[in-house]
Design a protein around this motif. Structure first.
Motif, PDB file in Angstrom:
ATOM      1  N   ILE A 149      -1.407  15.638 -60.276  1.00  0.00           N
ATOM      2  CA  ILE A 149      -2.449  16.642 -60.524  1.00  0.00           C
ATOM      3  C   ILE A 149      -2.326  17.806 -59.562  1.00  0.00           C
ATOM      4  CG2 ILE A 149      -4.935  17.052 -60.517  1.00  0.00           C
ATOM      5  CD1 ILE A 149      -5.287  14.128 -61.403  1.00  0.00           C
ATOM      6  N   PHE A 150      -2.147  17.501 -58.264  1.00  0.00           N
ATOM      7  CA  PHE A 150      -2.088  18.569 -57.278  1.00  0.00           C
ATOM      8  C   PHE A 150      -0.746  19.291 -57.282  1.00  0.00           C
ATOM      9  CE2 PHE A 150      -5.805  16.422 -55.475  1.00  0.00           C
ATOM     10  CZ  PHE A 150      -6.609  17.516 -55.247  1.00  0.00           C
ATOM     11  N   ALA A 151       0.240  18.713 -57.953  1.00  0.00           N
ATOM     12  CA  ALA A 151       1.486  19.460 -58.129  1.00  0.00           C
ATOM     13  C   ALA A 151       1.226  20.717 -58.946  1.00  0.00           C
ATOM     14  CB  ALA A 151       2.526  18.583 -58.824  1.00  0.00           C
ATOM     15  N   GLY A 152       0.240  20.631 -59.832  1.00  0.00           N
ATOM     16  CA  GLY A 152      -0.128  21.807 -60.628  1.00  0.00           C
ATOM     17  C   GLY A 152      -0.721  22.918 -59.799  1.00  0.00           C
ATOM     18  N   LEU A 153      -1.226  22.589 -58.602  1.00  0.00           N
ATOM     19  CA  LEU A 153      -1.792  23.613 -57.724  1.00  0.00           C
ATOM     20  C   LEU A 153      -0.743  24.656 -57.351  1.00  0.00           C
ATOM     21  CD1 LEU A 153      -4.351  24.376 -56.063  1.00  0.00           C
ATOM     22  CD2 LEU A 153      -3.394  23.063 -54.184  1.00  0.00           C
ATOM     23  N   CYS A 154       0.512  24.218 -57.265  1.00  0.00           N
ATOM     24  CA  CYS A 154       1.601  25.150 -56.962  1.00  0.00           C
ATOM     25  C   CYS A 154       2.355  25.566 -58.213  1.00  0.00           C
ATOM     26  CB  CYS A 154       2.565  24.507 -55.969  1.00  0.00           C
ATOM     27  SG  CYS A 154       1.833  24.084 -54.371  1.00  0.00           S
ATOM     28  N   MET A 155       2.555  24.612 -59.120  1.00  0.00           N
ATOM     29  CA  MET A 155       3.392  24.909 -60.285  1.00  0.00           C
ATOM     30  C   MET A 155       2.711  25.806 -61.303  1.00  0.00           C
ATOM     31  SD  MET A 155       5.511  21.429 -61.127  1.00  0.00           S
ATOM     32  CE  MET A 155       4.039  20.526 -61.637  1.00  0.00           C
ATOM     33  N   ALA A 156       1.431  25.538 -61.602  1.00  0.00           N
ATOM     34  CA  ALA A 156       0.761  26.248 -62.695  1.00  0.00           C
ATOM     35  C   ALA A 156       0.701  27.754 -62.469  1.00  0.00           C
ATOM     36  CB  ALA A 156      -0.635  25.670 -62.910  1.00  0.00           C
ATOM     37  N   PRO A 157       0.255  28.248 -61.302  1.00  0.00           N
ATOM     38  CA  PRO A 157       0.245  29.716 -61.125  1.00  0.00           C
ATOM     39  C   PRO A 157       1.634  30.334 -61.226  1.00  0.00           C
ATOM     40  CG  PRO A 157      -1.102  28.646 -59.452  1.00  0.00           C
ATOM     41  CD  PRO A 157      -0.344  27.567 -60.142  1.00  0.00           C
ATOM     42  N   PHE A 158       2.645  29.641 -60.676  1.00  0.00           N
ATOM     43  CA  PHE A 158       4.006  30.183 -60.724  1.00  0.00           C
ATOM     44  C   PHE A 158       4.536  30.221 -62.153  1.00  0.00           C
ATOM     45  CE2 PHE A 158       8.624  29.488 -60.646  1.00  0.00           C
ATOM     46  CZ  PHE A 158       9.020  30.616 -59.934  1.00  0.00           C
ATOM     47  N   ILE A 159       4.328  29.141 -62.900  1.00  0.00           N
ATOM     48  CA  ILE A 159       4.794  29.100 -64.286  1.00  0.00           C
ATOM     49  C   ILE A 159       4.066  30.145 -65.123  1.00  0.00           C
ATOM     50  CG2 ILE A 159       4.901  27.656 -66.360  1.00  0.00           C
ATOM     51  CD1 ILE A 159       5.253  25.244 -64.525  1.00  0.00           C
ATOM     52  N   SER A 160       2.753  30.279 -64.916  1.00  0.00           N
ATOM     53  CA  SER A 160       1.989  31.304 -65.646  1.00  0.00           C
ATOM     54  C   SER A 160       2.489  32.699 -65.313  1.00  0.00           C
ATOM     55  CB  SER A 160       0.501  31.194 -65.301  1.00  0.00           C
ATOM     56  OG  SER A 160      -0.037  29.976 -65.741  1.00  0.00           O
ATOM     57  N   ALA A 161       2.795  32.935 -64.038  1.00  0.00           N
ATOM     58  CA  ALA A 161       3.314  34.244 -63.632  1.00  0.00           C
ATOM     59  C   ALA A 161       4.632  34.543 -64.346  1.00  0.00           C
ATOM     60  CB  ALA A 161       3.505  34.278 -62.120  1.00  0.00           C
ATOM     61  N   CYS A 162       5.478  33.536 -64.464  1.00  0.00           N
ATOM     62  CA  CYS A 162       6.765  33.734 -65.143  1.00  0.00           C
ATOM     63  C   CYS A 162       6.560  34.042 -66.621  1.00  0.00           C
ATOM     64  CB  CYS A 162       7.645  32.497 -64.966  1.00  0.00           C
ATOM     65  SG  CYS A 162       8.202  32.215 -63.263  1.00  0.00           S
ATOM     66  N   PHE A 163       5.717  33.250 -67.291  1.00  0.00           N
ATOM     67  CA  PHE A 163       5.469  33.490 -68.713  1.00  0.00           C
ATOM     68  C   PHE A 163       4.842  34.862 -68.941  1.00  0.00           C
ATOM     69  CE2 PHE A 163       5.540  28.744 -69.517  1.00  0.00           C
ATOM     70  CZ  PHE A 163       6.617  28.798 -70.390  1.00  0.00           C
ATOM     71  N   GLY A 164       3.818  35.204 -68.148  1.00  0.00           N
ATOM     72  CA  GLY A 164       3.167  36.492 -68.304  1.00  0.00           C
ATOM     73  C   GLY A 164       4.116  37.647 -68.060  1.00  0.00           C
ATOM     74  N   ALA A 165       4.958  37.526 -67.022  1.00  0.00           N
ATOM     75  CA  ALA A 165       5.902  38.594 -66.709  1.00  0.00           C
ATOM     76  C   ALA A 165       6.944  38.756 -67.814  1.00  0.00           C
ATOM     77  CB  ALA A 165       6.586  38.297 -65.372  1.00  0.00           C
ATOM     78  N   ILE A 166       7.427  37.637 -68.348  1.00  0.00           N
ATOM     79  CA  ILE A 166       8.434  37.711 -69.414  1.00  0.00           C
ATOM     80  C   ILE A 166       7.860  38.410 -70.645  1.00  0.00           C
ATOM     81  CG2 ILE A 166       9.749  36.318 -71.060  1.00  0.00           C
ATOM     82  CD1 ILE A 166      10.129  34.266 -68.784  1.00  0.00           C
ATOM     83  N   ILE A 167       6.645  38.032 -71.015  1.00  0.00           N
ATOM     84  CA  ILE A 167       6.034  38.621 -72.207  1.00  0.00           C
ATOM     85  C   ILE A 167       5.793  40.115 -72.012  1.00  0.00           C
ATOM     86  CG2 ILE A 167       3.970  38.601 -73.670  1.00  0.00           C
ATOM     87  CD1 ILE A 167       3.788  35.575 -73.061  1.00  0.00           C
ATOM     88  N   PHE A 168       5.277  40.489 -70.829  1.00  0.00           N
ATOM     89  CA  PHE A 168       5.016  41.918 -70.616  1.00  0.00           C
ATOM     90  C   PHE A 168       6.311  42.718 -70.517  1.00  0.00           C
ATOM     91  CE2 PHE A 168       4.145  45.588 -67.804  1.00  0.00           C
ATOM     92  CZ  PHE A 168       3.290  46.263 -68.661  1.00  0.00           C
ATOM     93  N   MET A 169       7.351  42.139 -69.934  1.00  0.00           N
ATOM     94  CA  MET A 169       8.617  42.859 -69.850  1.00  0.00           C
ATOM     95  C   MET A 169       9.207  43.099 -71.239  1.00  0.00           C
ATOM     96  SD  MET A 169       9.179  43.852 -66.839  1.00  0.00           S
ATOM     97  CE  MET A 169      10.840  44.458 -67.127  1.00  0.00           C
ATOM     98  N   ILE A 170       8.976  42.159 -72.155  1.00  0.00           N
ATOM     99  CA  ILE A 170       9.416  42.382 -73.535  1.00  0.00           C
ATOM    100  C   ILE A 170       8.684  43.587 -74.123  1.00  0.00           C
ATOM    101  CG2 ILE A 170       9.392  41.408 -75.867  1.00  0.00           C
ATOM    102  CD1 ILE A 170       9.790  38.659 -74.606  1.00  0.00           C
ATOM    103  N   ILE A 171       7.361  43.666 -73.890  1.00  0.00           N
ATOM    104  CA  ILE A 171       6.582  44.814 -74.368  1.00  0.00           C
ATOM    105  C   ILE A 171       7.043  46.094 -73.678  1.00  0.00           C
ATOM    106  CG2 ILE A 171       4.270  45.811 -74.524  1.00  0.00           C
ATOM    107  CD1 ILE A 171       3.147  43.015 -74.591  1.00  0.00           C
TER     108      ILE A 171
END
Length: 607
Positions: free
Chosen positions: A148-170
Motif C-alpha cells: 500500500i505504501f509503495a503507492g505513496l511513491c509510485m502513484a504520483p510518479f506514474i501519474s506524472a508520466c501519464f499526464g506528461a505523455i498525454i499533454f506532450m501528444i497534444i
C-alpha cells in the motif's frame, strides 16, 4: 447485553465511517475536480452533478475491489480469533482516528490523503489491538502495508508520466502547429476513444462478480473495451467534430447547443455574415489572471487599515528583486501579516454580501444570520438564546448550500504583492498561453476526462471508505469476525458513494480554493491531460486491489504536465512541498490517533 454493546459500538463506528467517507468527498474528490473547475471547463454546480453520477457508477460497478484489502489485508481476520467485539471496536477506532484528522485538515484547507489516513489509522489500531507482530507490514501478496505504501511513491510518479505523455501528444500534434485550431478539431475524437476505453476496461477486466464479468474470456474483454471506445470515438466524429467546427472555425455565434444533433449537416451550415467582425465573444476567456486589483502605488501610503487593536497599519513599499519577484524590477508593496489577513476577511465579507442579495434559500439564510448576530453577554442571555434559535434553521441551509455558491476562481487567485501572489505570477510567466478557441475545444474533452477521473475515484476510494464499515457490519450482524472473502453489500457501496458526493458538494470548496491554479498554470488542454493521467493510474492500482490516493495521483499528474512547459519554474514547488509534507505527516498522526483510541478502549476499566 453483549449484543447491546455490539450495537452501540457499531452505531458509533458507523457514524465515524460515514464521516470518513464525507471527508473523502470533501478532500480527495474536491482535489480531483479542482482541475476542471480551475480550468473553467465546468462550473462548480456542473461538477456536482457529474460527480454524483460517475462516483456512484464507479462505486457500484467496481468499488468493492479494494474493500477487501482495507478490511482484511492490513489486520488479518485470523488475528482476532473468535472475538468479533475486538474487531468491531478496532474498525470503529480506525474510522474515528482517520475522520478526525482529515476533518481537521479539511476545515483548515490543508490537503491530505484520506486513503492513507485510513490505512495508517488501521495500522495504529492493529498495533494496539492485536500487537505489532500481527499487522501485515510487508508486501503480503499485494495487500500488506508494504504494498500500500509503495503507492505513496509510485502513484504520483506514474501519474506524472501519464499526464506528461498525454499533454506532450497534444502539444506536439496541436499547439506547436502554425494553425493549431483545425488540428485540435480533427484529433479530438482520439480523447473520446481513450476515455471510453479506459472506463470500459476498468469495468470488464476483473470486473464486478455480480455481473459475471470476472469470468469472461480475454476475447470478450478486448471486444467490449475496444468496441465501446471506438463507438464513442465514432459518435464524437459524427456529432462533436461538426459542432465545434462550426463554432470555433466558422465562428458561428448563432449556433445553439441542441444543434449538435444535426451532425455532419453542420459542415454545410454557412457562417453568419458578421462572423469575422462580430464583437460578441464566441468562446470564453480561459486565461488564468490575477483578479485581485493591485493597490495604487501613489496612494497606498495614505491608506489605513485597522487591526484588531485599533492601531493603524500602512503598506510598506519595498524594493523588489527583478530576478525573483517580477520582470520589471519595480518597487513592490509588502503587506504586513495583519493587512493580508484583513484582505482575506474583506473578500469573504464581500462574498457574503453578494449572497445576501440572492432570492433563494441561501440568500434568505445568509440574511437571517446577518440580522440575528449574537449580542453581548454569555450564551444563556435571553437575547442570545432567541438569536440562537433563529439562527439554527439558517445555519442548516448554509451548511448544505454554501459550497454551491462559493467563488472558487476568486479564492484561487493570489493577493497582489503577497508572497503567494508573486509566486503564482512567476509560475504563470513560464507557461505559454494557447488560443482560446483551441482551449475551448479541450474544455469539452476535459468534461469527459473529469468524469473518467471521478469514475476511477468511485472505483478505488469508495472501496477504501467502505472497507472498515463492511468489516464492522459483518462482525455486528454475524457475531463473529469478518471473513476475508465476505461480500460487501451493495447498499453499503451506494450509501458510502452518496455520502462522498455530499461531502464534495457541501464542503469541497475548502480544498478546491487552495488547489488547482496554485500548483501550476491551468488550461483545459492541460487539465484534460492531468485528469486522464491520474484516472489511468488509479484504475491500474484498483485492478490489483491496491488502495491509492486520488489526491496524490492528480497532484503528480499536475506536476508532470507543468514540467512540460520546459522549465522547473513552471511549477510552484513550495506548494508541492507543503502537500508532500502533509502526506508524510498523515501517516504518524492518523496512526497515533487510531492507536491511542483503541488502546484506551481496550484497556479501559470494564465489568
Amino acid at each position: 447485553m453483549v449484543l447491546d454493546a455490539y450495537t452501540y459500538v457499531f452505531a458509533i463506528g458507523s457514524c465515524f465511517a460515514l464521516l470518513e467517507a464525507f471527508n473523502n468527498g470533501a478532500n480527495d474528490v474536491a482535489n480531483a475536480w479542482a482541475t476542471s473547475v480551475s480550468s473553467r471547463s465546468v462550473t462548480y454546480r456542473q461538477a456536482m452533478v457529474l460527480c454524483t453520477i460517475f462516483e456512484l457508477t464507479g462505486a457500484l460497478a467496481v468499488g468493492a475491489r479494494t474493500a477487501s484489502t482495507i478490511k482484511n489485508g492490513i489486520i488479518p481476520a485470523s488475528a482476532f480469533g473468535d472475538n468479533a467485539g475486538v474487531q468491531l471496536l478496532a474498525f470503529a477506532c480506525a474510522s474515528a482516528g482517520a475522520s478526525i484528522w482529515v476533518m481537521w485538515c479539511t476545515r483548515n484547507s490543508a490537503h491530505v490523503s484520506s486513503t492513507y489516513a485510513l490505512v495508517s489509522s488501521i495500522a495504529g489500531v492493529g498495533v494496539a489491538a492485536v500487537g505489532a507482530k500481527n499487522v501485515q507490514w510487508g508486501w503480503s501478496d499485494g495487500s500488506g502495508l508494504g504494498a500500500i505504501f509503495a503507492g505513496l511513491c509510485m502513484a504520483p510518479f506514474i501519474s506524472a508520466c501519464f499526464g506528461a505523455i498525454i499533454f506532450m501528444i497534444i502539444k506536439l500534434s496541436v499547439h506547436k502547429r502554425k494553425n493549431p485550431l483545425p488540428w485540435a478539431v480533427w484529433t479530438s475524437p482520439g480523447f473520446f476513444l481513450i476515455a471510453g476505453t479506459v472506463c470500459t476496461l476498468s469495468i470488464v477486466y476483473k470486473g464486478s462478480p455480480r455481473l459475471g464479468l470476472d469470468k469472461k474470456p480475454a476475447s470478450y474483454i478486448v471486444a467490449v473495451t475496444l468496441g465501446t471506445g471506438f463507438g464513442l470515438c465514432a459518435l464524437s466524429a459524427l456529432f462533436f467534430v461538426p459542432y465545434v467546427h462550426a463554432k470555433v472555425i466558422k465562428k458561428d455565434h448563432t449556433l445553439k447547443w441542441w444543434m449538435i444533433f444535426q451532425g455532419p449537416l453542420l459542415f454545410k451550415r454557412p457562417p453568419p455574415p458578421d462572423a469575422d467582425t462580430n464583437t460578441k465573444s464566441i468562446v470564453p476567456d480561459y486565461a488564468v489572471i490575477q483578479e485581485t486589483p493591485a493597490p495604487d502605488t501613489d496612494s497606498i501610503a495614505k491608506e489605513k487599515l485597522g487591526n484588531a487593536s485599533g492601531d493603524d497599519i500602512k503598506a510598506v513599499p519595498v524594493a523588489v528583486d527583478p530576478h525573483v519577484d517580477n520582470e520589471k524590477g519595480a518597487i513592490g508593496l509588502e503587506y504586513t501579516h495583519a493587512q493580508y489577513q484583513k484582505l482575506l476577511k474583506d473578500a469573504t465579507k464581500r462574498h457574503h454580501a453578494n449572497l445576501r442579495l440572492q432570492k433563494g434559500p441561501l440568500g434568505w439564510a445568509m440574511r437571517v444570520l446577518h440580522v440575528n448576530k449574537l449580542g453581548a453577554g454569555s450564551i444563556h442571555e435571553t437575547h442570545n438564546m432567541i438569536a440562537l434559535v433563529k439562527r439554527i434553521p439558517a445555519q442548516i441551509v448554509v451548511a448544505l448550500l454554501y459550497g454551491t455558491q462559493y467563488d472558487i476562481h476568486t479564492a484561487q487567485v493570489g493577493i497582489n504583492n503577497s508572497p503567494e501572489g508573486r509566486r503564482m505570477e512567476r509560475v504563470y510567466a513560464h507557461a505559454p498561453r494557447y488560443p482560446n478557441e483551441v482551449e475551448h475545444l479541450y474544455s469539452f474533452v476535459q468534461v469527459i476526462t473529469a468524469c473518467t477521473a471521478s469514475f476511477a475515484h468511485g472505483a478505488n476510494d469508495v472501496g477504501n471508505a467502505v472497507g472498515v464499515w463492511a468489516g464492522m457490519y459483518a462482525a455486528w450482524s454475524t457475531g463473529s469476525p469478518s471473513q476475508a472473502k465476505a461480500e460487501v453489500p451493495m447498499w453499503q457501496l451506494g450509501v458510502t458513494a452518496a455520502v462522498i458526493c455530499i461531502g464534495f458538494i457541501t464542503y469541497g470548496y475548502n480544498i478546491m480554493k487552495v488547489m488547482g491554479n496554485k500548483l501550476t498554470y491551468h488550461s483545459p488542454s492541460r487539465g484534460s491531460s492531468m485528469e486522464l493521467g491520474a484516472a489511468i493510474t488509479i484504475l491500474i492500482f484498483s485492478q490489483y486491489k491496491l488502495p491509492v490516493s486520488t489526491s496524490m495521483c492528480i497532484t503528480g499528474a499536475t506536476v508532470g504536465v507543468g514540467l512540460c512547459n520546459g522549465t522547473f519554474r513552471a511549477v510552484n514547488w513550495k506548494r508541492v512541498g507543503l502537500l508532500f509534507f502533509s502526506w508524510v505527516m498523515t501517516v504518524p498522526i492518523a496512526g497515533l490517533l487510531g492507536g491511542c483510541l483503541m488502546a484506551l478502549a481496550v484497556n479501559a476499566p470494564h465489568w
